[in-house]
Design an enzyme around this catalytic site. Structure first.
Site, PDB file in Angstrom:
ATOM      1  N   GLU A 141       9.078  -4.955   8.212  1.00 40.72           N
ATOM      2  CA  GLU A 141       8.442  -4.568   6.901  1.00 40.72           C
ATOM      3  C   GLU A 141       8.643  -5.464   5.798  1.00 40.72           C
ATOM      4  O   GLU A 141       7.880  -5.603   4.991  1.00 40.72           O
ATOM      5  CB  GLU A 141       8.741  -2.797   6.759  1.00 40.72           C
ATOM      6  N   THR A 193      -0.445  -4.473   1.747  1.00 38.40           N
ATOM      7  CA  THR A 193       0.650  -3.348   1.172  1.00 38.40           C
ATOM      8  C   THR A 193       1.296  -4.065  -0.229  1.00 38.40           C
ATOM      9  O   THR A 193       1.693  -3.386  -0.968  1.00 38.40           O
ATOM     10  CB  THR A 193       1.736  -3.146   2.242  1.00 38.40           C
TER      11      THR A 193
END
Length: 320
Positions: A141, A193
């Site tokens: 991530e 993101t």
């Protein structure tokens, strides 16, 4: 915290495994970076193969331009961290068929990271705990967004719904999920993101924070008590959604019409552009899907829709 001694594996029962790494819905509207939900579909299909040398190879089978350098790949970076805690001179080859489009807001990077570490751990004899796997997978991530977060990773590995009380140190609480149906629409636009994080406000008014805390507590209580009305009332975000929704054409119309069609509530899936809605039964979820289709056909944006349920298992090992 002092690191444990590196693990050594004496034998390996299997050399290759296939995993299904499912999509996830992060935030669950009001729980930014702390709540996440695992989906039955869509899911990536990954093969993890054990190598007899200390290297990581990533193979993409879907045409997406994903980095081949493992340190820059969301599946590779977690495996680098895992291998750093293993004495054996071994490595992994990971082949990925991505069915969760990058930038969709349905946990594409988390699926790659979680699928890789769950598959690798299986080949190692499951020597690492689920918490360890989350710790490794968060490095994927970080590659994707520049920030370690676990609201997609944790439900993907644990299944169901998870509350991440803390990342440092990790403190993950599993929440049993009611038998909800989940309807998603993925407009065919990309919201990165990292970009979606940059537009967020740096300061929050106290009255908004208080309302958000109440909604998070109400949502968790509603899930645990299977109180559908409380779940619906708590699916409200006064901090993140008002800012991020401007990146998603048709968002307000979709949300309003889906709730009128019987959905309990919903909102942006992760950082978007996907939108999710929870329903108490399949018929309502399918009606909600038709409403979503009508909105995006009217505004002329291509889309994909899914009607699915909450996965109780997370990443699945497929016995061949």
């Amino acid at each position: 915290m002092e690191l444990e001694k590196k693990k050594s594996i004496s034998s390996f029962a299997e050399k290759q495994v296939t995993v299904h790494a499912p999509g996830t819905v992060a935030n669950l509207v009001c729980g930014f970076d702390v709540l996440g939900m695992c989906l039955e579909e869509p899911y990536d299909v990954m093969q993890v193969r054990l190598l007899d040398e200390k290297k990581i190879t990533i193979i993409s089978k879907d045409g997406y331009q994903l980095p081949s350098d493992p340190a820059l790949n969301t599946a590779g970076a977690p495996l680098i961290e895992m291998l750093d805690e293993i004495e054996n001179n071994i490595g992994f080859e990971v082949t990925i068929q991505k069915n969760i489009k990058p930038g969709s807001g349905i946990g594409s990077s988390a699926a790659s990271a979680a699928g890789a570490v769950v598959g690798a751990n299986y080949l190692l004899g499951n020597i690492f705990s689920k918490e360890d796997l989350v710790r490794f997978a968060m490095f994927g991530e970080k590659v994707a967004s520049g920030v370690k977060h676990a609201d997609n990773i944790a439900p993907c590995i644990y299944g169901s719904i998870t509350l991440i009380r803390s990342i440092f140190p990790l403190d993950i609480i599993s929440i049993p999920a009611p038998d909800f149906y989940v309807t998603l629409v993925h407009p065919q636009i990309e919201v990165r993101t990292s970009d979606a994080r940059q537009i967020l406000r740096k300061e929050v008014q106290l009255k908004d924070a208080i309302k958000q805390w109440g909604n998070i507590a109400g949502l968790v209580a509603g899930l645990l008590q299977k109180d559908l009305a409380l779940v619906g009332r708590s699916l409200e975000d006064v901090i993140i959604e008002p800012v991020r929704s401007i990146l998603i054409p048709g968002f307000d119309e979709v949300k309003s019409k889906c709730k009128s069609a019987g959905a309990l509530g919903g909102g942006i899936s992760g950082s978007g552009p996907s939108i999710f809605m929870l329903s108490a039964d399949k018929a309502t979820a399918q009606h909600v899907e038709n409403v979503m289709k009508e909105v995006f056909e009217k505004i002329g944006i291509s889309y994909h829709t899914y009607v699915t349920t909450i996965s109780k298992t997370g990443v699945q090992i497929i016995k061949e």
